[in-house]
Motif scaffolding. Sequence first.
Motif, PDB file in Angstrom:
ATOM      1  N   THR A 265      32.303 -20.805  -5.766  1.00 40.58           N
ATOM      2  CA  THR A 265      32.131 -20.345  -7.145  1.00 40.58           C
ATOM      3  C   THR A 265      32.778 -18.997  -7.426  1.00 40.58           C
ATOM      4  O   THR A 265      32.486 -18.366  -8.449  1.00 40.58           O
ATOM      5  CB  THR A 265      30.637 -20.266  -7.499  1.00 40.58           C
ATOM      6  N   LEU A 278      27.444 -19.466 -15.181  1.00 46.99           N
ATOM      7  CA  LEU A 278      27.660 -20.511 -14.179  1.00 46.99           C
ATOM      8  C   LEU A 278      26.728 -21.691 -14.423  1.00 46.99           C
ATOM      9  O   LEU A 278      27.133 -22.851 -14.274  1.00 46.99           O
ATOM     10  CB  LEU A 278      27.437 -19.945 -12.775  1.00 46.99           C
ATOM     11  N   ILE A 413      36.138 -20.875 -10.038  1.00 41.97           N
ATOM     12  CA  ILE A 413      35.700 -21.943  -9.138  1.00 41.97           C
ATOM     13  C   ILE A 413      36.911 -22.570  -8.464  1.00 41.97           C
ATOM     14  O   ILE A 413      37.871 -22.972  -9.119  1.00 41.97           O
ATOM     15  CB  ILE A 413      34.906 -23.011  -9.916  1.00 41.97           C
TER      16      ILE A 413
END
Length: 427
Positions: A265, A278, A413
């Motif tokens: 991430t 997120l 990501i």
Amino acid sequence: MERCHKVLAEGVELAVCRSQQFKTGLLSVTLAVPLAEQTATAYALAPEVLFRGSRNYPDMERLSAAADQLYGAVIGPGVRQRGESQCVSFLCSFIDDRYALDGTALLEPATQLLGEVLLDPATQDGVFCKDYVAGEGANLADEINARVNDKRGWSIFRLTQEMCAGEAYALDKLGDAQQAVALGPQELWGHYQRLLEGARVIFYYGGSAEPERVEQAVRRSFAPLIRDRNTHLPCQVVSTPGRAVRRVEEGMDVTQGKLAMGFRTGGVTMGTPDYPALLVCNALYGGTAHSKLFRNVRERMSLCYFVSSMLDAVKGLMVVSSGVEFAQFDRAEQAILEQLEAVRRGDFDQGEHQAAVRSVVNALLSRRDSQGQMEQDCVTQLLAVGGWTAPEELAAAVERVSPQQVAHVAGQIGLDTVYRLTGKEEG
């Protein structure tokens, strides 16, 4: 709800969520240690052996009878993984004092029983009972070996093993099946003593009792645990893959392929400012029934029997799990990546964004309706970031997430590893 967090000693914490909402109280004790190959099996086995009986209630029948005397209280052991920590837990659920006859106080005796199960086990020749260790070791080995029967879960498990090779995260929280049956009473007893001595300890209580009363009960029943300890619980967060995408393919006797894709991430975890974004990004990408993966890859393109994304926000990972025809592996992988690229470009409308925000907010707020989920959230946050955020606070932050923030976090990501579970070749 009234939330209280107190340090009882260095490395020992008590979290209290006081509420009149539930008819039951929940008390848990969690002992967290670094996940390590040398100790994982023993620490997974110990709580099951402890649950077989205590000194005063030396078998499960008498232990169950003691819990029944507390209006049917329920005690259960468990092993959880939080990032790269292995958490040995005992939970006790019991009726709230408000609903007991004649004003009977249940918090104190329930706490005492839980403390006895953890700290005063049934013994034989000064160590664990031989039959208990052998029986639970066989059960643990069976549980470890049975992982492969759930092919979707197995593909995710194998993906994370390959993706995080060399990192503690790749270890199985349940340990090794061969070690489980080989552990003897003396060796397990030694590991148990080291667990009590070295673990970070978190007590959690949810119910109507005052925090001061909970603290007194915990201090009385768990006195040997409440002393200063210096337990470091590291979690290695790899921001970006740092290498070419790793590809792993394995064959098994299956009729449906499993495609699991692991992403880093970009260092965004539960403790970073981009965490709310997120959550929204994951919901919009693959975490809900109105996500891009579901609507496009599954429904419109018909490339997957199922497809979804999930986060481990402690470790900083996102996993996409899907079931595909063997001949569709390449097309499905390409389509999954294309949908992530669309999120990175901000190629989603206001309706998609709002649907993702609402789904995350609703999921967060609904966790307040479950004692167990609130306990899990509290323990996870205390271990991961050292603080405790109420669901409504995080929900408010999620509601402020903009489409630009979603696109920004999606841009961080990166694909790390692709795992394919395919059929065995005919031959």
